[in-house]
Design a protein around this motif. Structure first.
Motif, mmCIF file in Angstrom:
data_model
loop_
_atom_site.group_PDB
_atom_site.id
_atom_site.type_symbol
_atom_site.label_atom_id
_atom_site.label_comp_id
_atom_site.label_asym_id
_atom_site.label_seq_id
_atom_site.Cartn_x
_atom_site.Cartn_y
_atom_site.Cartn_z
ATOM 1 N N ILE A 100 -62.417 83.559 -30.256
ATOM 2 C CA ILE A 100 -61.208 84.398 -30.172
ATOM 3 C C ILE A 100 -60.407 84.299 -31.470
ATOM 4 C CG2 ILE A 100 -58.935 84.556 -29.068
ATOM 5 C CD1 ILE A 100 -60.270 84.267 -26.399
ATOM 6 N N ARG A 101 -60.310 83.085 -32.002
ATOM 7 C CA ARG A 101 -59.543 82.889 -33.239
ATOM 8 C C ARG A 101 -60.187 83.696 -34.380
ATOM 9 N NH1 ARG A 101 -59.160 80.332 -37.597
ATOM 10 N NH2 ARG A 101 -61.217 79.354 -37.463
ATOM 11 N N ARG A 102 -61.534 83.629 -34.451
ATOM 12 C CA ARG A 102 -62.250 84.364 -35.512
ATOM 13 C C ARG A 102 -62.064 85.871 -35.371
ATOM 14 N NH1 ARG A 102 -66.637 81.035 -34.805
ATOM 15 N NH2 ARG A 102 -67.683 82.664 -33.623
ATOM 16 N N ALA A 103 -62.229 86.373 -34.133
ATOM 17 C CA ALA A 103 -62.112 87.820 -33.905
ATOM 18 C C ALA A 103 -60.691 88.294 -34.189
ATOM 19 C CB ALA A 103 -62.522 88.161 -32.469
ATOM 20 N N SER A 104 -59.701 87.459 -33.842
ATOM 21 C CA SER A 104 -58.294 87.830 -34.094
ATOM 22 C C SER A 104 -58.036 87.916 -35.590
ATOM 23 C CB SER A 104 -57.342 86.807 -33.462
ATOM 24 O OG SER A 104 -57.515 86.789 -32.066
ATOM 25 N N LYS A 105 -58.608 86.972 -36.330
ATOM 26 C CA LYS A 105 -58.418 86.958 -37.784
ATOM 27 C C LYS A 105 -59.122 88.176 -38.403
ATOM 28 C CE LYS A 105 -58.762 83.522 -41.510
ATOM 29 N NZ LYS A 105 -58.907 84.477 -42.558
ATOM 30 N N GLU A 106 -60.347 88.445 -37.936
ATOM 31 C CA GLU A 106 -61.110 89.563 -38.506
ATOM 32 C C GLU A 106 -60.425 90.901 -38.270
ATOM 33 O OE1 GLU A 106 -64.715 88.611 -36.555
ATOM 34 O OE2 GLU A 106 -65.556 87.548 -38.270
ATOM 35 N N THR A 107 -59.689 91.030 -37.163
ATOM 36 C CA THR A 107 -59.068 92.320 -36.848
ATOM 37 C C THR A 107 -57.572 92.340 -37.172
ATOM 38 O OG1 THR A 107 -58.804 91.548 -34.571
ATOM 39 C CG2 THR A 107 -60.711 92.927 -35.035
ATOM 40 N N GLY A 108 -57.056 91.239 -37.688
ATOM 41 C CA GLY A 108 -55.648 91.207 -38.105
ATOM 42 C C GLY A 108 -54.663 91.184 -36.958
ATOM 43 N N ILE A 109 -55.019 90.540 -35.842
ATOM 44 C CA ILE A 109 -54.054 90.472 -34.718
ATOM 45 C C ILE A 109 -53.565 89.038 -34.478
ATOM 46 C CG2 ILE A 109 -54.907 92.543 -33.533
ATOM 47 C CD1 ILE A 109 -56.294 90.531 -31.517
ATOM 48 N N GLU A 110 -53.744 88.148 -35.468
ATOM 49 C CA GLU A 110 -53.227 86.797 -35.273
ATOM 50 C C GLU A 110 -51.726 86.884 -35.046
ATOM 51 O OE1 GLU A 110 -54.515 87.842 -38.373
ATOM 52 O OE2 GLU A 110 -55.241 86.034 -39.375
ATOM 53 N N GLY A 111 -51.211 86.006 -34.194
ATOM 54 C CA GLY A 111 -49.772 85.988 -33.944
ATOM 55 C C GLY A 111 -49.354 86.900 -32.806
ATOM 56 N N LEU A 112 -50.294 87.699 -32.277
ATOM 57 C CA LEU A 112 -49.927 88.594 -31.168
ATOM 58 C C LEU A 112 -50.341 88.028 -29.810
ATOM 59 C CD1 LEU A 112 -51.010 92.120 -32.552
ATOM 60 C CD2 LEU A 112 -48.752 91.062 -32.634
ATOM 61 N N GLU A 113 -50.943 86.819 -29.798
ATOM 62 C CA GLU A 113 -51.557 86.288 -28.567
ATOM 63 C C GLU A 113 -50.643 86.337 -27.350
ATOM 64 O OE1 GLU A 113 -53.384 84.354 -32.100
ATOM 65 O OE2 GLU A 113 -51.337 84.658 -31.418
ATOM 66 N N HIS A 114 -49.355 86.031 -27.568
ATOM 67 C CA HIS A 114 -48.459 85.909 -26.404
ATOM 68 C C HIS A 114 -47.649 87.175 -26.138
ATOM 69 C CE1 HIS A 114 -49.830 81.890 -26.246
ATOM 70 N NE2 HIS A 114 -49.360 81.618 -27.450
ATOM 71 N N ARG A 115 -47.921 88.213 -26.928
ATOM 72 C CA ARG A 115 -47.232 89.494 -26.696
ATOM 73 C C ARG A 115 -47.861 90.204 -25.500
ATOM 74 N NH1 ARG A 115 -45.487 92.198 -31.453
ATOM 75 N NH2 ARG A 115 -45.032 93.945 -30.087
ATOM 76 N N GLN A 116 -47.059 91.032 -24.837
ATOM 77 C CA GLN A 116 -47.595 91.859 -23.752
ATOM 78 C C GLN A 116 -48.397 93.009 -24.369
ATOM 79 O OE1 GLN A 116 -47.338 91.477 -20.368
ATOM 80 N NE2 GLN A 116 -46.426 89.492 -20.814
ATOM 81 N N VAL A 117 -49.587 93.226 -23.864
ATOM 82 C CA VAL A 117 -50.440 94.287 -24.401
ATOM 83 C C VAL A 117 -49.727 95.642 -24.331
ATOM 84 C CG1 VAL A 117 -52.601 95.546 -24.080
ATOM 85 C CG2 VAL A 117 -52.583 93.070 -23.856
ATOM 86 N N ALA A 118 -49.026 95.880 -23.223
ATOM 87 C CA ALA A 118 -48.359 97.183 -23.018
ATOM 88 C C ALA A 118 -47.258 97.431 -24.057
ATOM 89 C CB ALA A 118 -47.779 97.263 -21.606
ATOM 90 N N ASP A 119 -46.743 96.362 -24.670
ATOM 91 C CA ASP A 119 -45.646 96.523 -25.646
ATOM 92 C C ASP A 119 -46.148 96.767 -27.069
ATOM 93 O OD1 ASP A 119 -43.918 96.065 -23.588
ATOM 94 O OD2 ASP A 119 -43.555 93.950 -24.089
ATOM 95 N N LEU A 120 -47.450 96.676 -27.280
ATOM 96 C CA LEU A 120 -47.981 96.823 -28.640
ATOM 97 C C LEU A 120 -48.020 98.290 -29.053
ATOM 98 C CD1 LEU A 120 -51.067 94.407 -28.476
ATOM 99 C CD2 LEU A 120 -48.755 93.880 -29.243
ATOM 100 N N SER A 121 -48.018 98.525 -30.356
ATOM 101 C CA SER A 121 -48.176 99.897 -30.850
ATOM 102 C C SER A 121 -49.620 100.340 -30.628
ATOM 103 C CB SER A 121 -47.866 99.946 -32.352
ATOM 104 O OG SER A 121 -48.907 99.300 -33.071
ATOM 105 N N GLY A 122 -49.860 101.648 -30.748
ATOM 106 C CA GLY A 122 -51.214 102.185 -30.555
ATOM 107 C C GLY A 122 -52.227 101.533 -31.489
#
Length: 246
Positions: A100-122
């Motif tokens: 998960i850490r690797r995939a998050s880094k590869e896609t640039g979503i580190e730091g969003l883990e605890h955000r609600q998915v529904a609150d994210l931008s498109g």
């Protein structure tokens, strides 16, 4: 050996032919963009290739044990449903935290883990879907109209991200595109579908094909805009991370 090879695919819904004698093969490491008007059979073709739909005629051969990653058009989540990014990435089963850490880094979503998915931008939601698809270490990544709802800078950033992933992971990419006039220039092949394959080739060849122009030659004079990848794209990295639409 091709990752997926389909020969003579035909599919009808009732009397309505959706696919007519379609032949397609995807080779390891290549980027293929599939374009076509609405209702041309693009999503049906993807479903046949992934085994979700059975064709009326023709054969699909997948490499044995093929690892597929799939990115749907958009996130079908109830807005009222509380779901953090971390929880979403662990569905349907718990994943290795390191993966998960690797995939998050590869896609640039580190730091969003605890955000609600529904609150994210498109754009952020697309990256979360992409991260989840990468958890299977796919040999082939299939994306169904992934940039729908993103503006052009967001779309360009997403294409650069995909190109980078292909180079970093060595996976093949099949991208279904809703935008007939903008194709990632890194595509090795563009396939135009309108129930049958009208034309295919490199982006430049397809752009000049009379069949392409006949199908899509409205609005922009049939021009196919290519998102160039500048190989000294250091200035892109800024864009890549900040804007909310990315």
């Amino acid at each position: 050996m091709s990752l997926i090879e389909a020969k003579g695919l035909s599919l009808s819904y009732g009397a309505q032919p959706v696919l007519e004698n379609v032949n397609i093969a995807i080779e390891p490491g290549e980027i293929v963009t599939l374009v076509g008007p609405n209702g041309s059979g693009k999503s049906s073709l993807v479903k046949v290739l992934t085994g979700q739909l059975k064709p009326d005629a023709g054969k699909v051969r997948r490499k044995p044990g093929l690892r597929l990653g799939y990115v749907p058009q958009k996130l079908a989540l109830e807005r009222s449903l509380p779901m953090t990014v971390a929880r979403f990435l662990n569905l349907p089963e718990r994943r290795d935290p390191e993966a998960i850490r690797r995939a998050s880094k590869e896609t640039g979503i580190e730091g969003l883990e605890h955000r609600q998915v529904a609150d994210l931008s498109g754009g952020q939601q697309q990256r979360v879907l992409l991260a989840r698809a990468l958890l299977t270490s796919p040999e082939l990544l299939i994306l169904d109209e992934p940039t729908q709802g993103l503006d052009q800078p967001g779309e360009a950033a997403f294409y650069l991200k995909l190109e980078h992933l292909r180079d970093a992971l060595g996976c093949a990419v099949l991208m279904v595109s809703h935008d007939l006039h903008v194709v990632m220039s890194a595509s090795d092949r563009v396939i135009c579908l309108n129930h049958h394959i009208c034309c295919e080739g490199t982006p430049h060849v397809v752009r000049d094909a009379p069949e392409y122009r006949a199908l899509f030659g409205y609005g922009t004079g049939g021009a196919l805009a290519l998102y160039q990848h500048e190989h000294d794209h250091h200035h892109h990295h800024q864009h890549d991370h900040d804007h909310d639409h990315v």
